[in-house]
Design an enzyme around this catalytic site. Sequence first.
Site, short mmCIF file in Angstrom:
data_model
loop_
_atom_site.label_atom_id
_atom_site.label_comp_id
_atom_site.label_asym_id
_atom_site.label_seq_id
_atom_site.Cartn_x
_atom_site.Cartn_y
_atom_site.Cartn_z
N ARG A 137 18.43 32.84 20.42
CA ARG A 137 19.04 34.15 20.68
C ARG A 137 19.25 34.30 22.18
NH1 ARG A 137 20.27 38.75 18.45
NH2 ARG A 137 19.48 38.02 16.45
N ASP B 268 16.27 67.62 40.14
CA ASP B 268 14.88 67.22 40.29
C ASP B 268 14.30 66.68 38.98
OD1 ASP B 268 12.39 67.18 41.93
OD2 ASP B 268 11.71 68.56 40.39
N SER C 9 22.20 47.25 21.10
CA SER C 9 21.21 48.24 21.52
C SER C 9 21.89 49.59 21.74
CB SER C 9 20.53 47.79 22.82
OG SER C 9 19.85 46.57 22.63
N ARG D 6 10.12 32.47 24.94
CA ARG D 6 11.17 33.06 25.76
C ARG D 6 11.35 32.27 27.05
NH1 ARG D 6 8.83 37.05 22.91
NH2 ARG D 6 10.19 38.70 22.11
N CYS E 137 4.55 34.99 25.44
CA CYS E 137 4.34 36.30 24.82
C CYS E 137 5.05 37.35 25.66
CB CYS E 137 2.86 36.64 24.70
SG CYS E 137 2.52 38.31 24.07
N CYS F 290 3.69 35.12 14.82
CA CYS F 290 4.68 35.01 15.90
C CYS F 290 5.16 33.57 16.06
CB CYS F 290 4.08 35.52 17.21
SG CYS F 290 5.22 35.41 18.59
#
Length: 487
Positions: free
Chosen positions: A71, A454, A128, A270, A280, A266
Site C-alpha cells: 500500500r 484565537d 480519507s 512500514r 509498529c 498484525c
Amino acid sequence: MGAQGKIAQIDSQRPFSPSLVDGFQRKHDYLRISLTEKCNLRSFSKEHILTDDEVIRLATLFVRSGVTKIRLTGGEPTIRKNIVDIVGRLNELRPLGLKSIGMTTNGLVLSRKLSDLVKSGLTHLNLSLDTFDPFKFELITRRRGHEAVLRALDMALNNPLLRSVKLNVVVMKDVNDGEILDFVDLTKKTRLSVRFIEFMPFTGNSWQKDKMIPSSELLHIISQRHPGVRKASDELNDTARSYVIPGYRGSFGFISSMSDHFCGSCNRLRITADGQIKVCLFDSTEVSLRDAMRSGASDEALLGVIGRAVGNKKEKHAGMEDIDVIHNRPMILIGASPSFSHIDDHGRPTMVDVGHKAVTRRQAVATGRIVLTRDAFRSPKAKARSKGNVLTVAQLAGIMACKATSTLIPLLELSPVRETQSIRCTATVECDAKTGVEMEALTAVSVSLLTVWDMVKAVAGKEMVIQDIMVTSKVGGKSGDWTRVQS
C-alpha cells in the site's frame, strides 16, 4: 484444478523469509510504503526521500521474501511526480507473488490521475475524509477541496477495475462525531466500506484522550438507528472489525487501535518516505534502510537489517496512556486535528484553565487596515481641536483596548458563509444614552472575530485574515439616520 487453486498451490510452495517473521511467529506479508512526507501545498527537501529506484528495490526485496500486499501512503502519495510509473513498476512484481497494490490518499488531486493509476495496476483505494461539511473540512485540513474529494470518491466507486474502495474517517469528539450516521448512510447504495478510526496520538496532531471515542460507543449509536446491524466476516489480519446492515450494498467497520488492540494478528511493516523501517505504527524505533542502500549494502545485507528490526517487534503496542507521542514522528495521513478548547462537551462556550502554564515571554504581531477618504488621509489632524490628534488618540485607544481584552471578549453567534469560506459577524447595539453605539458595535464585531481567530488558531492561524469591519447603518443621534449603500 482451477486458477485460484493453482495460485494457492504456488503460494504454499513459495518460501517465506524468516526475516519477515517476528518472535511471536507473525508473518509480515503486508508492506506500507510512504512515497512522500509532503501534503498538498507544503514543501520539503527531496534529498532525504527515497528515489523511485530505491522504492522499487525495497519493494522487490520484500515481495521476494513473502510480501503479497503493498500500500502506497504519504504524506500524500498522489503528489509524487512519478506516481503512475511507480505503480506500473510495482505491478511488474506480480509474477514474484505480489497480489494487490493499494493507495491511501486525501483525494484532492486524485480525479486527474485515478484512471491512469488503475490502468497501471492499482487495485485497492482508501480515501480519507473526516466530514461532509465543507467549512469544517477547511478547518480540519487547512485547505479547500471538499468537492474534489467527493468527486474522486464518486469516480472510484464507478471504476469497475478497483477491487476495493474504502473511506477512512478519523472520529473526534465534538468535531465530527455527529456525522457518524451520515457516513453509514453512504453504504446503502454503494459498495463502499466506511472505516471509523479512533483518534490516535502522534506528534503534531493535538491528541487528547477526551477527544477519542471508543469504537464500542460508535457501534452503540449506529445500532440504535439500525437495530438489524450484524457482524461481517473479517479476514485474519484485518485491522477493521466490519459490520453490515441488511439491504445495504456496502459495509462499515472500526479500526480500534486505542481501545481494542489487534496486535496479535498484525502482519504490517512500514517504510517511511526517508527509508526507515517501522515495525509498529506506535513505536518510535526506526532503522534506516536508505542509509544501508546508499552505503552499498547488498540485498542479503538489507534483508539482515530488516530481519533484526522485525525480530525486535513487540507483542503489542503500549496503551493510550503510555504511547511515546514525543518521539514518534507525525503521521500526516492522520493529520493535525483541531482541538476546540473553548467549547465544552455539549458545545457550549467555556472558560479555559491556564493556571498550569508556565510564565514565558511571548510576542505576536498583527496588522490591519482602514481605508480613508482622500481628504481624511491628507489631514489626519483635522479633528484635533474637537477630539484630539487622531493618530495619537487611536494609538492610546488601541493600547487601552489591548490591556482590557479580557473584559471585552463577547461570545456571539456567528454565521459561516460557505461560498467564501468565511465567518460573518453582525452586531446590533441599542441604547438610551447621550452618545455611543457605533464604537460599541464595531468593538463587538472586532473582538468577536478576534475570539474566532484565537479559538481556531491552532488549525488555521497562519491563513486567517480579519477584514471588512464597518458600520452598515445607524439610527438616531446628532448625525441622523443613514444606511451604507452596499457596492
